[in-house]
Motif scaffolding. Structure first.
Motif, PDB file in Angstrom:
ATOM      1  N   LEU A  18      52.472  24.809  69.452  1.00  0.00           N
ATOM      2  CA  LEU A  18      53.473  25.605  70.142  1.00  0.00           C
ATOM      3  C   LEU A  18      53.549  25.199  71.607  1.00  0.00           C
ATOM      4  N   THR A  19      54.762  24.938  72.070  1.00  0.00           N
ATOM      5  CA  THR A  19      55.010  24.664  73.480  1.00  0.00           C
ATOM      6  C   THR A  19      55.806  25.831  74.033  1.00  0.00           C
ATOM      7  N   LEU A  20      55.314  26.416  75.125  1.00  0.00           N
ATOM      8  CA  LEU A  20      56.005  27.536  75.769  1.00  0.00           C
ATOM      9  C   LEU A  20      56.444  27.126  77.160  1.00  0.00           C
ATOM     10  N   GLY A  21      57.562  27.666  77.589  1.00  0.00           N
ATOM     11  CA  GLY A  21      58.060  27.401  78.928  1.00  0.00           C
ATOM     12  C   GLY A  21      58.915  28.552  79.396  1.00  0.00           C
ATOM     13  N   GLY A  22      59.315  28.462  80.634  1.00  0.00           N
ATOM     14  CA  GLY A  22      60.153  29.496  81.228  1.00  0.00           C
ATOM     15  C   GLY A  22      59.361  30.360  82.182  1.00  0.00           C
ATOM     16  N   GLY A  23      59.834  30.447  83.398  1.00  0.00           N
ATOM     17  CA  GLY A  23      59.205  31.323  84.378  1.00  0.00           C
ATOM     18  C   GLY A  23      57.885  30.841  84.929  1.00  0.00           C
ATOM     19  N   VAL A  30      50.634  29.448  83.566  1.00  0.00           N
ATOM     20  CA  VAL A  30      50.203  28.488  82.552  1.00  0.00           C
ATOM     21  C   VAL A  30      48.996  29.027  81.798  1.00  0.00           C
ATOM     22  N   SER A  31      48.042  29.569  82.530  1.00  0.00           N
ATOM     23  CA  SER A  31      46.842  30.139  81.907  1.00  0.00           C
ATOM     24  C   SER A  31      47.219  31.231  80.922  1.00  0.00           C
ATOM     25  N   LYS A  32      48.193  32.073  81.295  1.00  0.00           N
ATOM     26  CA  LYS A  32      48.641  33.147  80.402  1.00  0.00           C
ATOM     27  C   LYS A  32      49.226  32.565  79.117  1.00  0.00           C
ATOM     28  N   TYR A  33      50.044  31.515  79.235  1.00  0.00           N
ATOM     29  CA  TYR A  33      50.634  30.919  78.048  1.00  0.00           C
ATOM     30  C   TYR A  33      49.573  30.312  77.132  1.00  0.00           C
ATOM     31  N   PHE A  34      48.571  29.684  77.712  1.00  0.00           N
ATOM     32  CA  PHE A  34      47.505  29.125  76.878  1.00  0.00           C
ATOM     33  C   PHE A  34      46.677  30.233  76.220  1.00  0.00           C
ATOM     34  N   LEU A  36      47.848  32.967  75.223  1.00  0.00           N
ATOM     35  CA  LEU A  36      48.685  33.480  74.136  1.00  0.00           C
ATOM     36  C   LEU A  36      48.690  32.562  72.917  1.00  0.00           C
ATOM     37  N   GLY A  37      48.209  31.325  73.092  1.00  0.00           N
ATOM     38  CA  GLY A  37      48.138  30.422  71.952  1.00  0.00           C
ATOM     39  C   GLY A  37      48.948  29.143  72.099  1.00  0.00           C
ATOM     40  N   ALA A  38      49.576  28.937  73.255  1.00  0.00           N
ATOM     41  CA  ALA A  38      50.351  27.710  73.457  1.00  0.00           C
ATOM     42  C   ALA A  38      49.421  26.500  73.464  1.00  0.00           C
ATOM     43  N   ASP A  39      49.932  25.385  72.955  1.00  0.00           N
ATOM     44  CA  ASP A  39      49.219  24.115  73.015  1.00  0.00           C
ATOM     45  C   ASP A  39      49.664  23.299  74.221  1.00  0.00           C
ATOM     46  N   SER A  63      46.924  16.028  81.069  1.00  0.00           N
ATOM     47  CA  SER A  63      48.339  15.630  80.963  1.00  0.00           C
ATOM     48  C   SER A  63      48.944  15.953  79.608  1.00  0.00           C
ATOM     49  N   GLN A  64      48.130  15.930  78.566  1.00  0.00           N
ATOM     50  CA  GLN A  64      48.645  16.197  77.222  1.00  0.00           C
ATOM     51  C   GLN A  64      49.201  17.606  77.094  1.00  0.00           C
ATOM     52  N   ALA A  65      48.906  18.471  78.058  1.00  0.00           N
ATOM     53  CA  ALA A  65      49.343  19.857  78.005  1.00  0.00           C
ATOM     54  C   ALA A  65      50.687  20.086  78.700  1.00  0.00           C
ATOM     55  N   ILE A  66      51.294  19.025  79.266  1.00  0.00           N
ATOM     56  CA  ILE A  66      52.489  19.201  80.085  1.00  0.00           C
ATOM     57  C   ILE A  66      53.669  18.422  79.521  1.00  0.00           C
ATOM     58  N   VAL A  67      54.778  19.138  79.307  1.00  0.00           N
ATOM     59  CA  VAL A  67      56.050  18.531  78.941  1.00  0.00           C
ATOM     60  C   VAL A  67      57.002  18.764  80.114  1.00  0.00           C
ATOM     61  N   ALA A  68      57.469  17.689  80.726  1.00  0.00           N
ATOM     62  CA  ALA A  68      58.468  17.801  81.788  1.00  0.00           C
ATOM     63  C   ALA A  68      59.841  17.826  81.127  1.00  0.00           C
ATOM     64  N   SER A  69      60.551  18.918  81.288  1.00  0.00           N
ATOM     65  CA  SER A  69      61.852  19.109  80.668  1.00  0.00           C
ATOM     66  C   SER A  69      62.941  18.765  81.683  1.00  0.00           C
TER      67      SER A  69
END
Length: 138
Positions: A18-23, A30-34, A36-39, A63-69
């Motif tokens: 799962l990839t989460l983004g926004g806000g 970022v810590s909160k998203y991880f 929650l279960g984000a990869d 770096s594997q944890a970051i997707v630049a959109s």
């Protein structure tokens, strides 16, 4: 709070990365998203407004944890990356992609503002500009 409930329910029902983004404005987001279960996390705003956040996330999580959109539109100057719902350009596609890679992004998610939702498929010319970028492109 609602996001936390929604993600928790989602993660109980699916078993895929799962990839989460926004806000995302600070490392605590970022810590909160991880937690929650984000990869991975997807960053758009930070690429143009807070590039040091990308480096900080890469240092802490890798770096594997970051997707630049990147939201891209063709302009008279070539392919440009835009923020703020396509209102503000802040650099060429190649320049911004290389910068994101250098800062520590592990993947690029490229969205063509001109083609999104049209059914015309990928913009091959746009993707050809990225042939020298060394990270995966989605």
């Amino acid at each position: 709070m609602q996001l936390e409930k929604d993600v928790t329910v989602l993660m109980e029902k699916i078993f895929v990365p799962l990839t989460l983004g926004g806000g995302i404005r600070v490392i605590e987001d970022v810590s909160k998203y991880f937690q929650l279960g984000a990869d991975k996390v997807s960053l758009n705003w930070a690429v143009g407004n807070s590039p040091q956040l990308i480096s900080e996330i890469a240092r802490v999580y890798g770096s594997q944890a970051i997707v630049a959109s990147l939201d891209v539109r063709q302009t008279p100057e070539g392919f440009s990356v835009f923020l703020d719902n396509g209102k503000n350009s802040f650099g060429s596609l190649l320049e911004v992609s290389r910068r994101a890679e250098d800062l520590g992004a592990g993947e690029l998610l490229i969205t063509s503002i001109d083609r999104d939702g049209t059914g015309f498929g990928l913009d091959i010319g746009m993707l050809c500009e990225l042939q020298d970028v060394g990270i995966p492109i989605i």
